[in-house]
Design an enzyme around this catalytic site. Structure first.
Site, PDB file in Angstrom:
ATOM      1  N   ARG A  75      -1.393  -8.948 -18.789  1.00 50.47           N
ATOM      2  CA  ARG A  75      -1.800  -7.787 -17.977  1.00 50.47           C
ATOM      3  C   ARG A  75      -3.303  -7.542 -18.113  1.00 50.47           C
ATOM      4  O   ARG A  75      -3.942  -7.005 -17.221  1.00 50.47           O
ATOM      5  CB  ARG A  75      -0.990  -6.538 -18.373  1.00 50.47           C
ATOM      6  CG  ARG A  75      -1.411  -5.272 -17.643  1.00 50.47           C
ATOM      7  CD  ARG A  75      -0.301  -4.213 -17.621  1.00 50.47           C
ATOM      8  NE  ARG A  75       0.287  -3.984 -18.921  1.00 50.47           N
ATOM      9  CZ  ARG A  75      -0.216  -3.187 -19.874  1.00 50.47           C
ATOM     10  NH1 ARG A  75      -1.336  -2.518 -19.658  1.00 50.47           N
ATOM     11  NH2 ARG A  75       0.394  -3.045 -21.034  1.00 50.47           N
ATOM     12  N   TYR A 113      -7.693  -1.793   8.051  1.00 50.74           N
ATOM     13  CA  TYR A 113      -6.318  -2.210   7.771  1.00 50.74           C
ATOM     14  C   TYR A 113      -5.455  -0.969   7.475  1.00 50.74           C
ATOM     15  O   TYR A 113      -5.910  -0.047   6.782  1.00 50.74           O
ATOM     16  CB  TYR A 113      -6.325  -3.187   6.587  1.00 50.74           C
ATOM     17  CG  TYR A 113      -4.943  -3.464   6.090  1.00 50.74           C
ATOM     18  CD1 TYR A 113      -4.015  -4.082   6.924  1.00 50.74           C
ATOM     19  CD2 TYR A 113      -4.533  -3.072   4.827  1.00 50.74           C
ATOM     20  CE1 TYR A 113      -2.712  -4.313   6.498  1.00 50.74           C
ATOM     21  CE2 TYR A 113      -3.245  -3.302   4.383  1.00 50.74           C
ATOM     22  CZ  TYR A 113      -2.339  -3.912   5.231  1.00 50.74           C
ATOM     23  OH  TYR A 113      -1.062  -4.127   4.810  1.00 50.74           O
ATOM     24  N   ASP A 163     -14.279  -4.900   2.477  1.00 45.81           N
ATOM     25  CA  ASP A 163     -13.120  -5.783   2.633  1.00 45.81           C
ATOM     26  C   ASP A 163     -13.590  -7.005   3.428  1.00 45.81           C
ATOM     27  O   ASP A 163     -13.922  -6.905   4.604  1.00 45.81           O
ATOM     28  CB  ASP A 163     -12.008  -5.028   3.373  1.00 45.81           C
ATOM     29  CG  ASP A 163     -10.732  -5.843   3.505  1.00 45.81           C
ATOM     30  OD1 ASP A 163     -10.798  -7.088   3.409  1.00 45.81           O
ATOM     31  OD2 ASP A 163      -9.665  -5.236   3.724  1.00 45.81           O
ATOM     32  N   LYS A 202      -4.397 -13.876   2.315  1.00 47.06           N
ATOM     33  CA  LYS A 202      -4.745 -14.393   3.640  1.00 47.06           C
ATOM     34  C   LYS A 202      -5.508 -15.721   3.510  1.00 47.06           C
ATOM     35  O   LYS A 202      -4.971 -16.684   3.008  1.00 47.06           O
ATOM     36  CB  LYS A 202      -5.528 -13.322   4.400  1.00 47.06           C
ATOM     37  CG  LYS A 202      -4.844 -11.942   4.411  1.00 47.06           C
ATOM     38  CD  LYS A 202      -3.510 -12.007   5.106  1.00 47.06           C
ATOM     39  CE  LYS A 202      -2.827 -10.670   5.336  1.00 47.06           C
ATOM     40  NZ  LYS A 202      -2.693  -9.759   4.228  1.00 47.06           N
TER      41      LYS A 202
END
Ligand code: PLP
Length: 392
Positions: A54, A107, A179, A204
């Site tokens: 983590r 988005y 982004d 993506k």
């Protein structure tokens, strides 16, 4: 900097060095330490590689090394999804009473962070028209801490003047997050234009094969340290196998992007002339209202275009049904073409009113894959012919 194709193959070589040519998968949650001081030190090493997964893992560090080099930033980190990247970043960087500026065209998940999550936590937000650099200046308040931009925007392909927004933010001591999912570092490097932190839905183009959900953040180490600390609490950790797959995907990004760029442009040029089509949004078209700005800050325009049909939603829906190669599916940036109706796709994240504001109801988003250009163009034109005949 060596060329991007060299970077994607070699930039992780010095990260967790070993003699394997293909990186091993470190499928382990924990790492042992030589002694007490080494253990204590590894517990606080930001984005470390071998304490607890983590906190970091060699497979994360390898992806981060490549992304930082591609984006030309000091550091990078990976998260379990693009949304994990942006949500962890804003939770790390703002507090109740602060103000954040975002874009109207963005988005759906980012829009929901701005419209729903942050206000609930006592953070005011203002959404501006990104096409107008003055709008960012007008929205600034003494409490503004962060400006979130996305260019080209999903799904309207509107462009943000990254240089102008970065300069404005710097002058006011405000951090900027961009982004860069649609452009990728191959087509645009926001940090070169003054943006502080760049993030991606690595789901993506970076991964490129529609088989991994992941996010990345790239920027100055001190800012990423703060985001990393919050990531320990949000716990949106990318699994080592997914990090390994992501690295494998990134290796070929520079080979894939030129084909996505060619296919996006060819489809936009072909469809813009079709009588069934009202409007094609694609920054590579000379007729795009911000083409000059896009050409100035981008090296290619990507594989995504959006299309408005003369017959509204019904015609758009029929077009999706007629396409042979692009499948009706969420996501984009993979080798396979996908097409979708964004107004249906984002209903889980935005209210009906918020959706109506964000996306024209009949809009189709077409994400060109890496298939042969002629095949994709012929298929899209045949689908447009068919829906025109149906609606005549
Ligand atoms: N940013 C953009 C531009 C996107 O298109 C998406 C997803 O579609 C995201 C962020 C969110 O990424 P993820 O689905 O990996 O959480």
């Amino acid at each position: 900097m060596p060329g991007a194709s060299t970077v994607t193959v070699h930039a992780d070589r010095e990260t967790h060095p070993n003699r394997a040519v293909a990186q091993p998968i470190y499928q382990t949650v924990a790492f042992s330490a030589e002694d007490g001081p080494a253990f204590a030190a590894s517990a606080v090493e930001p984005r470390g590689e071998d304490f607890y997964t983590r906190f970091g893992n060699p497979n994360h560090a390898q992806v981060a090394a490549v992304v930082a080099e591609l984006e030309q930033t000091e550091a990078a980190m990976v998260t379990a999804s693009g949304m994990a990247a942006i949500t962890t970043a804003v939770l790390a960087l703002v507090s109740a009473g602060d103000h954040v500026i975002g874009q109207k065209s963005t988005y759906g998940g980012t829009a929901s962070v701005l419209l729903n999550l942050l206000p609930r936590l006592g953070v005011d937000t203002t959404l501006v028209d990104q096409r107008d650099p003055e709008a960012f200046a007008k929205a600034l308040t003494p409490k503004t801490r962060l400006i979130l931009v996305e260019t080209p925007s999903n799904p309207l392909l509107q462009i943000t003047d990254l240089r102008a927004v970065a300069a404005l933010a710097r002058a006011h001591g405000v951090l900027t997050l961009a982004d860069n999912t649609f452009a990728t570092p191959l087509n645009q490097r926001p940090a070169d234009l003054g943006i502080d932190v760049v993030w991606h839905s690595a789901t993506k183009y970076l991964n490129g094969h529609t088989d991994v959900c992941a996010g990345v953040l790239a920027g100055p180490a001190t800012v990423l340290d703060r985001i990393w600390e919050t990531s320990l609490l949000t716990g949106a950790t990318l699994g080592p196998v997914d990090a390994w797959l992501l690295l494998r995907g990134i290796r070929t990004l520079p080979l894939r992007m030129p084909r996505h760029n060619d296919n996006g442009l060819a489809l936009a040029e072909a469809l813009t002339q079709h009588p069934a089509v009202n409007h094609v949004h694609y920054p590579g078209l000379a007729a795009h209202p911000q083409h000059k700005l896009a050409a100035d800050q981008m090296n290619g325009f990507g594989g995504v275009l959006s299309i408005e049909f003369t017959g509204g939603f019904e015609m758009a829906d029929a077009f999706l049904g007629q396409l042979r190669y692009p499948r009706r599916s969420a996501s984009l940036g993979g080798v396979e073409s996908l097409a979708v109706h964004p107004a249906s796709m984002w209903r889980g994240m935005l209210s009906d009113e918020q959706l109506t504001e964000a996306v024209p109801p009949g809009l189709v988003r077409l994400a060109a894959g890496t298939e042969d250009t002629d095949d994709l163009v012929a298929d899209a034109l045949a689908a447009a012919d068919a829906v025109l005949a149906e609606h005549a």
